[in-house]
Design an enzyme around this catalytic site. Sequence first.
Site, PDB file in Angstrom:
ATOM      1  N   SER A 178       0.828  -1.215   0.000  1.00  0.00           N
ATOM      2  CA  SER A 178       0.000   0.000   0.000  1.00  0.00           C
ATOM      3  C   SER A 178       0.851   1.248   0.000  1.00  0.00           C
ATOM      4  CB  SER A 178      -0.863   0.054   1.258  1.00  0.00           C
ATOM      5  OG  SER A 178      -1.846  -0.912   1.205  1.00  0.00           O
ATOM      6  N   HIS A 199      -2.050  -3.353  -6.986  1.00  0.00           N
ATOM      7  CA  HIS A 199      -2.618  -2.885  -5.715  1.00  0.00           C
ATOM      8  C   HIS A 199      -4.126  -3.109  -5.706  1.00  0.00           C
ATOM      9  CE1 HIS A 199      -3.518   0.388  -2.602  1.00  0.00           C
ATOM     10  NE2 HIS A 199      -2.976  -0.629  -1.985  1.00  0.00           N
ATOM     11  N   GLU A 211      -5.141  -1.032  -9.062  1.00  0.00           N
ATOM     12  CA  GLU A 211      -4.113  -0.103  -9.551  1.00  0.00           C
ATOM     13  C   GLU A 211      -2.935  -0.932 -10.064  1.00  0.00           C
ATOM     14  OE1 GLU A 211      -4.823   3.822  -6.739  1.00  0.00           O
ATOM     15  OE2 GLU A 211      -3.561   2.224  -5.951  1.00  0.00           O
ATOM     16  N   ASN A 249      -4.502   6.013  -2.349  1.00  0.00           N
ATOM     17  CA  ASN A 249      -3.973   6.360  -1.027  1.00  0.00           C
ATOM     18  C   ASN A 249      -3.222   7.688  -1.023  1.00  0.00           C
ATOM     19  OD1 ASN A 249      -5.103   4.145   0.097  1.00  0.00           O
ATOM     20  ND2 ASN A 249      -3.258   2.897   0.088  1.00  0.00           N
TER      21      ASN A 249
END
Length: 345
Positions: A178, A199, A211, A249
């Site tokens: 992450s 991801h 992702e 994120n």
Amino acid sequence: MAWLNKSQFIHTTPGPKSVENQSAKQHLQDTVIAMSHLMKTVARSFSTACTRHGPVKVVTIIGSGLMGSGIAQVAASTGHDVVLVDQTGDILSKAMASMQKSLSRVAKKKFAEDPKGGEAFVAATMGRISTETDSSAAVKNADLVVEAIVENLAVKQELFSALDKSAPKHTIFTSNTSSLPIQDIAVATDRQDRFGGLHFFNPVPMMKLLEVIRIPSTSDETFNTLLEFGKAVKKTTVQCKDTPGFIVNRLLVPYMMEAVRLAERGDASPRDIDTAMKLGAGYPMGPFELTDYVGLDTCKFILDGWHAKYPENPLFNPSPRLNKLVSEGKLGAKTGEGFYKYDKK
Ligand SMILES: NC(=O)c1ccc[n+]([C@@H]2O[C@H](COP(=O)([O-])OP(=O)(O)OC[C@H]3O[C@@H](n4cnc5c(N)ncnc54)[C@H](O)[C@@H]3O)[C@@H](O)[C@H]2O)c1
């Protein structure tokens, strides 16, 4: 041979009646043979199209926790052979049980009118997953490795360095990290052209996004294979370079931290900030509810890592309030208290 239907062919065949009939019969036979050949070819290419997942057939997933078991479930339910790896047989048994439960829930909905079909779907999916505690042995036949172990750079590097020695040349390595740079993990290997990031989001079977991350050395062929794999596991893919937090994120963590800073300054209360973002921006959760859901320790870990690597970026500055709550063990919904208190039933 021209593509004619039976009536067209007979009516356009010249010559005396008997010869005409014989020739028509022969041509009809040829046509039927050609048709059957064509139908077989069409059927074959259709069935390949239905199950096709580029060159990725065997996926080894390292780490069978929250993310690894979710990734294993979606990969197996879309026809891939999966080898799931963790440190002990006990952890793997728990992961298998949790996937079985999750798949049964999926089957109940997907096969509402056909419970037998649902049972067969669960059995076939579980049948495509095997388990292994030796990660080097687990990659022997892998086309793709997805790593989903603990978020610790040194541990990930050590793992990939070992895998690099035992995996076949063509195997593509990916991390589901992450917050760590993919490049920093890839340096542990000699296959940086076959290295990237995948991801996934939690819970993996429900969340539609994937992702797909490339580092400067990722080859086009590798990257395209990863995009194809994303499609094959029925996710919507977005492409991103190896930037901290990728897309989601990178936007979400600074947003949550800005909310904490707003409250820290006494400009507004957490409750009012949450209400404002839900009713004013249409977000399903406020930033404090979201931070409590993700876990304050996870947010702190990500933020501290980014701050250490990019100390000049004020968006990644540590937050005294977040640090205090974490030091008190108030990690959010999972511990019963974070920014809010939760009933622990
Ligand atoms: N939890 C999330 O919401 C989320 C979302 C996206 C990405 N990620 C990333 O996915 C990765 C895994 O996160 P998680 O939440 O599934 O963690 P988790 O703690 O639920 O699972 C990690 C698993 O890895 C196993 N493990 C640790 N070291 C290992 C090793 N050397 N070999 C084999 N297995 C090993 C552990 O036993 C554990 O079962 C992390 O990199 C995290 O940043 C997490």
